[in-house]
Design a protein around this motif. Structure first.
Motif, short mmCIF file in Angstrom:
data_model
loop_
_atom_site.label_atom_id
_atom_site.label_comp_id
_atom_site.label_asym_id
_atom_site.label_seq_id
_atom_site.Cartn_x
_atom_site.Cartn_y
_atom_site.Cartn_z
N ASP A 235 0.91 -1.11 0.05
CA ASP A 235 -0.14 0.02 -0.09
C ASP A 235 0.76 1.23 0.03
OD1 ASP A 235 -2.35 -1.31 0.01
OD2 ASP A 235 -2.82 -1.35 2.29
N TYR A 236 2.05 1.25 0.93
CA TYR A 236 2.73 2.44 0.93
C TYR A 236 3.50 2.50 -0.51
CZ TYR A 236 6.32 5.83 2.09
OH TYR A 236 6.82 7.16 2.22
N LYS A 237 3.99 1.68 -1.14
CA LYS A 237 4.48 1.52 -2.58
C LYS A 237 3.52 2.32 -3.38
CE LYS A 237 6.66 -2.11 -3.54
NZ LYS A 237 6.66 -3.57 -3.86
N ASN A 238 2.49 2.09 -3.42
CA ASN A 238 1.57 2.51 -4.45
C ASN A 238 1.02 3.84 -4.02
OD1 ASN A 238 1.01 0.21 -6.27
ND2 ASN A 238 -0.18 -0.70 -4.60
N PHE A 239 0.96 4.26 -2.64
CA PHE A 239 0.74 5.50 -2.06
C PHE A 239 1.92 6.38 -2.57
CE2 PHE A 239 1.86 8.52 1.27
CZ PHE A 239 0.61 9.34 1.39
N LEU A 240 2.99 5.86 -2.47
CA LEU A 240 4.37 6.74 -2.65
C LEU A 240 4.54 7.34 -3.96
CD1 LEU A 240 7.24 7.88 -1.63
CD2 LEU A 240 8.00 5.45 -2.31
N MET A 241 4.05 6.50 -5.26
CA MET A 241 4.73 6.78 -6.24
C MET A 241 4.13 8.21 -6.99
SD MET A 241 6.74 4.68 -7.01
CE MET A 241 7.55 3.12 -6.32
N ALA A 242 2.81 8.57 -6.70
CA ALA A 242 2.76 9.88 -7.12
C ALA A 242 3.37 11.05 -6.42
CB ALA A 242 0.99 10.12 -6.67
N GLY A 243 3.67 10.69 -5.04
CA GLY A 243 4.71 11.76 -4.72
C GLY A 243 6.00 11.90 -5.30
N ILE A 244 6.43 10.64 -5.70
CA ILE A 244 7.82 10.63 -6.40
C ILE A 244 7.76 11.30 -7.71
CG2 ILE A 244 9.77 9.30 -7.31
CD1 ILE A 244 9.68 9.16 -4.24
N PHE A 245 6.63 11.16 -8.38
CA PHE A 245 6.72 11.54 -9.76
C PHE A 245 6.46 13.13 -9.73
CE2 PHE A 245 4.21 7.55 -11.12
CZ PHE A 245 5.22 7.02 -11.60
N ALA A 246 5.89 13.47 -8.68
CA ALA A 246 5.45 14.93 -8.65
C ALA A 246 6.69 15.80 -8.17
CB ALA A 246 4.43 15.43 -7.56
N GLN A 247 7.72 14.99 -7.07
CA GLN A 247 8.97 15.60 -6.65
C GLN A 247 9.59 15.57 -7.90
OE1 GLN A 247 11.71 13.17 -4.56
NE2 GLN A 247 11.57 14.65 -2.96
N THR A 248 9.73 14.66 -8.90
CA THR A 248 10.79 14.68 -9.91
C THR A 248 10.47 15.78 -11.08
OG1 THR A 248 10.94 12.32 -9.79
CG2 THR A 248 11.63 13.32 -11.85
N VAL A 249 9.30 16.10 -11.25
CA VAL A 249 8.92 17.04 -12.06
C VAL A 249 9.27 18.71 -11.42
CG1 VAL A 249 6.97 15.85 -13.19
CG2 VAL A 249 6.40 17.38 -11.56
N THR A 250 9.00 18.80 -10.27
CA THR A 250 9.24 20.06 -9.44
C THR A 250 10.74 20.25 -9.29
OG1 THR A 250 9.13 18.97 -7.34
CG2 THR A 250 7.01 20.20 -8.38
N PHE A 251 11.66 19.13 -9.05
CA PHE A 251 13.15 19.33 -8.92
C PHE A 251 13.75 19.89 -10.05
CE2 PHE A 251 14.91 17.53 -4.57
CZ PHE A 251 13.66 17.95 -4.00
N ALA A 252 13.30 19.55 -11.15
CA ALA A 252 13.72 20.13 -12.55
C ALA A 252 13.83 21.48 -12.71
CB ALA A 252 12.81 19.73 -13.95
N THR A 253 13.06 22.16 -11.62
CA THR A 253 13.15 23.83 -11.55
C THR A 253 14.62 24.08 -11.23
OG1 THR A 253 10.92 23.60 -10.34
CG2 THR A 253 12.09 25.72 -10.01
N ALA A 254 15.22 23.29 -10.22
CA ALA A 254 16.79 23.74 -10.10
C ALA A 254 17.74 23.85 -11.33
CB ALA A 254 17.28 22.86 -8.85
N SER A 255 17.53 22.71 -11.94
CA SER A 255 18.39 22.77 -13.38
C SER A 255 17.87 23.74 -14.22
CB SER A 255 18.13 21.32 -13.88
OG SER A 255 16.85 21.00 -14.27
N SER A 256 16.65 24.05 -14.25
CA SER A 256 16.13 25.16 -15.47
C SER A 256 16.69 26.58 -14.96
CB SER A 256 14.70 25.05 -15.28
OG SER A 256 14.06 26.33 -16.12
N GLY A 257 16.60 26.74 -13.69
CA GLY A 257 17.10 28.10 -13.06
C GLY A 257 18.82 28.17 -13.39
N ALA A 258 19.43 27.14 -12.96
CA ALA A 258 20.82 27.10 -13.17
C ALA A 258 21.29 27.27 -14.73
CB ALA A 258 21.39 25.76 -12.67
N GLY A 259 20.47 26.51 -15.46
CA GLY A 259 20.70 26.78 -17.06
C GLY A 259 20.63 28.28 -17.46
N ILE A 260 19.48 28.97 -17.14
CA ILE A 260 19.32 30.28 -17.51
C ILE A 260 20.53 31.18 -16.95
CG2 ILE A 260 17.79 32.33 -17.15
CD1 ILE A 260 15.39 30.11 -17.45
N ALA A 261 20.83 30.80 -15.33
CA ALA A 261 21.82 31.67 -14.91
C ALA A 261 23.10 31.52 -15.74
CB ALA A 261 21.95 31.06 -13.35
N ASP A 262 23.29 30.32 -16.17
CA ASP A 262 24.65 29.93 -16.82
C ASP A 262 24.53 30.71 -18.38
OD1 ASP A 262 27.15 28.41 -17.27
OD2 ASP A 262 26.01 27.55 -18.68
#
Length: 285
Positions: free
Chosen positions: A74-101
Motif C-alpha cells: 500500500d505504501y509503495k502505491n501511495f508513494l509513487m504519485a509523490g515521487i513523480f511530482a517531486q521529480t517534475v518540481t526538482f527540474a526547477t533547479a536545473s532550469s534556473g541554473a541553465g538560465i543563470a549559466d
C-alpha cells in the motif's frame, strides 16, 4: 524621358503571437540539441528520482501508516504519485541554473541582439526542460512498475485517467520551471541558482502529502500541507491512478484535487512567467 516607377512590395505584418511561437521553438530546439550532446545531464537527472523510488520503497515501506494500513505494498502505491511530482518540481533547479549559466556566459546578450520576441528565450528554455521532464517521467514510471507499483490498486481507473494524471504532472513541472526561470534571472551564478532553488523546493515537497499521510500531522502543519499546490497534484494523481491515500480531508484542494491542480498550475505559470519576462527585459535593457 518617362520615369519608371516600381511598385514597392509591402511585407505583410508579422503576427506577434506566431513570431513569438516560432522564436520560442528555435530556442527550445537549441536547448534540446545541447542536452543531447551532454547526455550526462539527462543521466544524472534520472539517478536521483530512481534512488528516491528504491530508498523510500524498501527502507520506509512497511513502517509508514497509510490510513489504518502499514502494508508495504500500500505504501509503495501511495508513494509513487509523490515521487513523480517531486521529480517534475526538482527540474526547477536545473532550469534556473541553465538560465543563470546563459546569463553568466553572455548568451542572453547575444540573443538580445537578434530580432526575436523578448519572451522567446525563456519560453524556449522552459519548453526544452518540459521535454526532458517528460522523458524522465517515462523512465521513472518504468522503474516504478519494476518495483511493484500498479495503477488501479485501490479502485478502478483507465488509460485516459492515467494519461490525465501524467498531464497534470507535466503541467506542474512546467509551472515550476517558470519559478526556476525567475530565480535564474535574479542571481549571478549557476551555483547560486541551484542552491536557492533547492532551499524552497524541499519545504514545498516535504510539507505535503507526497510521502506521508497528512492525517498524522499536527493540525497547523496539516492545513499547510493540504493547501500546498504540490499536494493538490499529488492527490489528483492518486485519484486518477486509483492508488491508496485518497484524502478524506474537508479542505477544498483535497476534495477537488484535479481542479485544484489545474488552477494552481495555471496561476503559477501566469504569475511567474510575467515576472520572469519582466525581469528578462529589465536585465537586458
Amino acid at each position: 524621358m518617362s520615369a519608371v516607377t516600381d511598385t514597392a512590395r509591402v511585407a505583410p505584418a508579422t503576427n506577434p503571437i506566431s513570431q513569438s511561437f516560432r522564436d520560442s521553438m528555435v530556442v527550445a530546439k537549441r536547448n534540446l540539441i545541447r542536452m543531447s550532446r551532454i547526455p550526462e545531464m539527462i543521466i544524472y537527472g534520472l539517478i536521483q528520482p530512481i534512488m528516491f523510488v528504491v530508498l523510500f520503497t524498501y527502507v520506509f515501506g512497511g513502517s509508514m501508516q497509510i490510513g489504518s494500513s502499514t502494508s508495504a505494498t500500500d505504501y509503495k502505491n501511495f508513494l509513487m504519485a509523490g515521487i513523480f511530482a517531486q521529480t517534475v518540481t526538482f527540474a526547477t533547479a536545473s532550469s534556473g541554473a541553465g538560465i543563470a549559466d546563459d546569463m553568466h556566459k553572455g548568451l542572453i546578450d547575444r540573443f538580445r541582439s537578434l530580432p526575436m520576441a523578448r519572451g522567446a528565450v525563456l519560453t524556449g528554455r522552459t519548453f526544452a526542460d518540459l521535454v526532458q521532464t517528460g522523458l524522465t517521467l517515462v523512465v521513472l514510471a518504468l522503474v516504478a512498475l519494476l518495483v511493484g507499483w500498479r495503477v488501479g490498486s485501490d479502485g478502478n481507473t483507465n488509460a485516459g485517467k492515467v494519461l490525465a494524471a501524467f498531464g497534470l504532472l507535466l503541467l506542474l513541472g512546467y509551472a515550476f520551471t517558470w519559478i526556476g526561470a525567475l530565480i535564474g534571472m535574479s542571481v549571478r551564478t549557476p551555483e547560486a541558482a541551484t542552491s536557492s532553488g533547492l532551499i524552497w523546493l524541499f519545504p514545498v515537497t516535504f510539507i505535503s502529502n507526497a510521502f506521508v499521510d497528512t492525517s498524522h500531522m499536527t493540525p497547523w502543519l496539516r492545513h499547510i500541507a493540504e493547501w500546498n499546490p504540490f499536494s493538490a497534484t499529488v492527490q489528483a494523481c492518486r485519484v486518477l491512478f486509483a492508488n491508496p491515500g485518497q484524502s478524506t480531508s474537508a479542505a477544498w484542494p483535497m476534495q477537488h484535487p484535479v481542479w485544484a491542480s489545474l488552477i494552481y498550475s495555471v496561476l503559477i505559470v501566469v504569475v511567474f512567467r510575467t515576472l520572469a519576462v519582466r525581469k528578462y527585459r529589465s536585465a537586458t535593457a
